[in-house]
Design a protein around this motif. Structure first.
Motif, PDB file in Angstrom:
ATOM      1  N   LYS A   5       0.810  -1.218   0.000  1.00 33.12           N
ATOM      2  CA  LYS A   5       0.000   0.000   0.000  1.00 33.12           C
ATOM      3  C   LYS A   5       0.846   1.272   0.000  1.00 33.12           C
ATOM      4  CE  LYS A   5      -4.381  -1.740   1.696  1.00 33.12           C
ATOM      5  NZ  LYS A   5      -5.513  -1.568   2.636  1.00 33.12           N
ATOM      6  N   ASN A   6       2.080   1.189   0.466  1.00 33.54           N
ATOM      7  CA  ASN A   6       2.943   2.373   0.356  1.00 33.54           C
ATOM      8  C   ASN A   6       4.162   2.089  -0.510  1.00 33.54           C
ATOM      9  OD1 ASN A   6       4.347   0.763   2.106  1.00 33.54           O
ATOM     10  ND2 ASN A   6       4.566   2.277   3.727  1.00 33.54           N
ATOM     11  N   ARG A 357      -4.746   8.345  -2.948  1.00 37.61           N
ATOM     12  CA  ARG A 357      -4.739   7.132  -2.132  1.00 37.61           C
ATOM     13  C   ARG A 357      -4.733   5.915  -3.045  1.00 37.61           C
ATOM     14  NH1 ARG A 357      -5.909   5.173   3.030  1.00 37.61           N
ATOM     15  NH2 ARG A 357      -7.226   3.308   3.119  1.00 37.61           N
ATOM     16  N   GLY A 358      -3.703   5.102  -2.936  1.00 37.09           N
ATOM     17  CA  GLY A 358      -3.556   3.927  -3.773  1.00 37.09           C
ATOM     18  C   GLY A 358      -2.082   3.635  -3.978  1.00 37.09           C
ATOM     19  N   THR A 359      -1.790   2.675  -4.832  1.00 40.74           N
ATOM     20  CA  THR A 359      -0.415   2.297  -5.146  1.00 40.74           C
ATOM     21  C   THR A 359      -0.025   2.892  -6.485  1.00 40.74           C
ATOM     22  OG1 THR A 359      -0.567   0.228  -3.894  1.00 40.74           O
ATOM     23  CG2 THR A 359       1.136   0.360  -5.592  1.00 40.74           C
ATOM     24  N   PRO A 360       0.961   3.808  -6.529  1.00 41.69           N
ATOM     25  CA  PRO A 360       1.354   4.429  -7.798  1.00 41.69           C
ATOM     26  C   PRO A 360       2.157   3.479  -8.690  1.00 41.69           C
ATOM     27  CG  PRO A 360       1.939   5.815  -5.915  1.00 41.69           C
ATOM     28  CD  PRO A 360       1.619   4.459  -5.385  1.00 41.69           C
ATOM     29  N   THR A 474      -0.726   7.170   3.406  1.00 39.14           N
ATOM     30  CA  THR A 474      -1.589   5.990   3.463  1.00 39.14           C
ATOM     31  C   THR A 474      -2.824   6.283   4.310  1.00 39.14           C
ATOM     32  OG1 THR A 474      -0.214   5.130   5.268  1.00 39.14           O
ATOM     33  CG2 THR A 474       0.206   4.271   3.064  1.00 39.14           C
ATOM     34  N   GLY A 475      -3.051   7.567   4.611  1.00 41.91           N
ATOM     35  CA  GLY A 475      -4.196   7.970   5.420  1.00 41.91           C
ATOM     36  C   GLY A 475      -5.431   8.260   4.589  1.00 41.91           C
ATOM     37  N   ASP A 476      -6.316   9.077   5.161  1.00 46.18           N
ATOM     38  CA  ASP A 476      -7.584   9.388   4.500  1.00 46.18           C
ATOM     39  C   ASP A 476      -7.385  10.365   3.345  1.00 46.18           C
ATOM     40  OD1 ASP A 476      -9.002   7.761   6.227  1.00 46.18           O
ATOM     41  OD2 ASP A 476      -9.333   9.372   7.677  1.00 46.18           O
ATOM     42  N   ASP A 495      -3.645  10.995  11.935  1.00 48.03           N
ATOM     43  CA  ASP A 495      -3.677  11.612  13.254  1.00 48.03           C
ATOM     44  C   ASP A 495      -2.706  12.771  13.392  1.00 48.03           C
ATOM     45  OD1 ASP A 495      -5.606   9.848  14.052  1.00 48.03           O
ATOM     46  OD2 ASP A 495      -4.214   8.450  15.011  1.00 48.03           O
ATOM     47  N   ASP A 496      -1.507  12.633  12.833  1.00 48.11           N
ATOM     48  CA  ASP A 496      -0.450  13.606  13.090  1.00 48.11           C
ATOM     49  C   ASP A 496      -0.132  14.520  11.919  1.00 48.11           C
ATOM     50  OD1 ASP A 496       0.020  12.709  15.718  1.00 48.11           O
ATOM     51  OD2 ASP A 496       1.239  11.043  14.961  1.00 48.11           O
ATOM     52  N   GLN A 497      -0.604  14.202  10.720  1.00 50.42           N
ATOM     53  CA  GLN A 497      -0.188  14.966   9.545  1.00 50.42           C
ATOM     54  C   GLN A 497      -1.370  15.314   8.648  1.00 50.42           C
ATOM     55  OE1 GLN A 497       2.707  12.274   7.808  1.00 50.42           O
ATOM     56  NE2 GLN A 497       4.418  13.342   8.794  1.00 50.42           N
ATOM     57  N   LEU A 498      -1.248  16.469   8.020  1.00 52.17           N
ATOM     58  CA  LEU A 498      -2.180  16.893   6.979  1.00 52.17           C
ATOM     59  C   LEU A 498      -1.356  17.296   5.767  1.00 52.17           C
ATOM     60  CD1 LEU A 498      -5.035  17.825   5.953  1.00 52.17           C
ATOM     61  CD2 LEU A 498      -4.436  20.086   6.834  1.00 52.17           C
ATOM     62  N   LEU A 499      -1.686  16.715   4.608  1.00 55.65           N
ATOM     63  CA  LEU A 499      -1.018  17.065   3.361  1.00 55.65           C
ATOM     64  C   LEU A 499      -2.061  17.648   2.424  1.00 55.65           C
ATOM     65  CD1 LEU A 499       1.672  16.833   1.659  1.00 55.65           C
ATOM     66  CD2 LEU A 499       0.635  14.782   0.663  1.00 55.65           C
TER      67      LEU A 499
END
Length: 571
Positions: A5-6, A357-360, A474-476, A495-499
């Motif tokens: 997934k990553n 979100r996904g596998t590039p 790999t988040g929302d 929880d800890d990051q926003l991109l």
């Protein structure tokens, strides 16, 4: 979370990747030489297009022996050495599994042709002529013309949804399925890490093979062989017999794959496939009559399709993320401005794709921004699909040579198949190539970009690195500013990051107001009070990144072909 997934998957089309013996055709020794390059880029998985023994009617997707290597690519010993070297570098390998059809030169088919009582006759789909002596039904081939070929020796037709040299296998035959399971286990026992399954949802056909509905599309019969009645049953059997016994990565190519079907295959509890390739997003510039009926590219239409798959598939199942592959033209030419804003276009789409979100999946040469080839004559094309389409446009539809070439230039697969541009003087590393090198290799090449810390290649390397470094990727996923006619604005959060991913795929500057936008819950106040770090940009000098930047949600200005990743981090 599952390791894939990553991960980043890199597709190698072997005929055009690297020529190890200077015969004009890429090969496995050439791949081995470039494995350190793949490791430096940050690749986790290589998807290898077919290297099996083949007559090369469809560049290897017509397989005459599933358990041997085609001589122009090397030997089985070369393959084993390549696999071992990839594993030493921490790179997994997935093979192309092409089992909707074989070559007409496969021993199964040559034996089947010996007579109606042949032991392998039922491995393929045979039918008597229609009462008028013609094909059994009105189905058409993806490569133009009828999907049926008459066999003089037996007086029957056989089905071929692609080239007449690619007869469809009959998955209704349990003995055939067992032969396929044996072959898959043979490769997995050899150390291969999984499969990309070519047109896998064509393997089940409607019983009786009835006529298809004739509409605007040149393809007739798809309702009787796309996602056929036993498709999921066959996939469950594949899982029981093969895949469930190994740790694999699997991706299925779905023709006309719907979101519902994607979930039926990729929900973890179903254990059918890890992910699928869909075509919906790469058909946004197709007209009513398909890929050779091109319409202008509309970024909002592409955005709508990508976002829909993010909402409806990426949460419960899993997406594969791609814009280019061996069957698609180069996306920097197709969706970008490959002249005035060539580098910016290449970087922008990398930031959009790797932010989802996904596998590039990275297709060879994409990481340096390779562009479409400037075809001027039908003699320059090599792909059987393009050549057949050209004949149909000229002879069946009465188009001029100029119009037929214009349409081929829009979407020909040959754009993706010109040799990877390793250096300015390609004669040194890919002499006398089987298909011409793009003349812009003198300016667009790996060698020059490796020396440039602001290059397209460097942006890809960094974006790939962030996929494993940043938990947020790999988040929302959530969309913003969807009322804008063309901009891509979406957020990734954990929880800890926003991109925040921002992209302007146009030749004009735009202004966005995100002050009233819906940032992910719990992040609104931090966004208002704390400036983010700019970690990647398509227009700013990457030698100065990452760095803190001022962010005003009420007035975000994006320059032509500007894309950016902005990161807020609570850690």
């Amino acid at each position: 979370m599952a390791w894939w997934k990553n991960s980043i998957v890199y597709q190698i089309y072997p005929r055009s990747f690297a020529d190890g013996n200077n015969d004009g055709v890429g090969d496995i020794p050439g791949i081995i030489e470039r494995i350190p390059y793949l490791a430096e880029l940050g690749v986790d998985v290589v998807w290898l297009s077919p290297v099996y023994r083949s007559p090369m009617d469809d560049n290897g997707y017509d397989i005459s022996d599933y358990q041997d290597i085609h001589p122009e690519f090397g030997t089985m010993q070369d393959f084993d050495r390549m696999l071992e070297t990839m594993h030493q570098y921490g790179i997994r390998l997935i093979m192309d599994l092409v089992v909707n059809h074989s070559s007409d030169e496969h021993s199964w088919f040559t034996m089947a042709r010996e007579g109606r009582d042949s032991p392998t006759r039922d491995y393929y789909i045979w039918r008597d002529p229609a009462p008028n002596g013609g094909p059994p039904n009105n189905w058409t081939s993806f490569f133009s013309g009828s999907a049926w070929e008459f066999d003089e020796s037996s007086g029957q037709y056989y089905l071929h949804l692609f080239s007449k040299k690619q007869p469809d296998l009959n998955w209704e035959n349990p003995e055939l399925r067992q032969r396929i399971w044996e072959m898959m286990r043979w490769w997995l026992d050899r150390g291969v890490d999984g499969f990309r399954m070519d047109v896998i949802n064509l393997i089940s056909k409607t019983p009786g093979l009835p006529d298809g509905v004739v509409g605007d599309s040149p393809l007739v019969g798809t309702e009787h062989y796309v996602n056929g009645p036993r498709f999921l049953e066959f996939m469950d059997e594949m899982q029981r017999e093969v895949l469930g016994k190994y740790e694999t990565i699997t991706v299925g190519e779905l023709i006309d794959g719907t979101r519902d079907r994607a979930l039926e295959l990729t929900r973890p509890e179903l254990e059918r496939l890890n992910m699928i390739f869909t075509f919906e997003h790469v058909m946004v510039d197709h007209g009513p009559r398909g890929k050779y009926d091109p319409v202008p590219f509309d970024p909002a239409r592409l955005r709508s399709v990508l976002y829909t798959w993010q909402r409806e598939v990426a949460r419960e199942g899993w997406n594969s993320l791609y814009l280019s592959n061996h069957d698609q033209p180069r996306h920097v030419s197709r969706y970008g401005n490959d002249q005035t804003y060539w580098a910016e276009s290449a970087k922008l789409w990398a930031l959009v794709l790797h932010g989802l979100r996904g596998t590039p999946y990275v297709y060879q040469g994409e990481e340096i921004g390779m562009t479409n080839y400037p075809f001027t004559s039908i003699d320059q094309f090599r792909d059987i699909e393009a050549l057949n389409a050209y004949d149909a446009m000229r002879n069946e539809y009465g188009m001029s040579d100029e119009e037929a070439l214009r349409r081929l230039n829009a979407h020909s697969r040959d754009h993706a198949r010109t040799p990877v541009q390793w250096q300015a003087d390609m004669e040194e590393v890919f002499p006398h190539p089987w298909i011409a090198v793009n003349p812009n290799a003198t300016a667009v090449n790996v060698q020059s970009q490796l020396k440039d810390s602001n290059s397209v290649w460097e942006l890809y390397r960094r974006a790939i690195g962030y996929r494993s470094e940043l938990p947020v990727l790999t988040g929302d996923w959530s969309a913003m500013a969807e009322d804008h006619p063309g901009a891509f604005v979406f957020a990734r959060s954990c929880d800890d990051q926003l991109l925040l991913v921002l992209a302007n795929p146009t030749d004009d500057a735009i202004e966005l107001d995100l002050a009233t936008g819906d940032f992910p819950s719990g992040w609104e106040q931090l966004v208002a009070e704390v400036n983010p770090r700019l970690i990647l940009s398509s227009v700013q000098d990457m030698r100065e990144l990452p760095r803190a930047v001022s962010f005003e949600p009420a007035r975000v200005v994006l320059q032509p072909w500007e894309a950016a990743w902005l990161l807020w981090d609570r850690r």
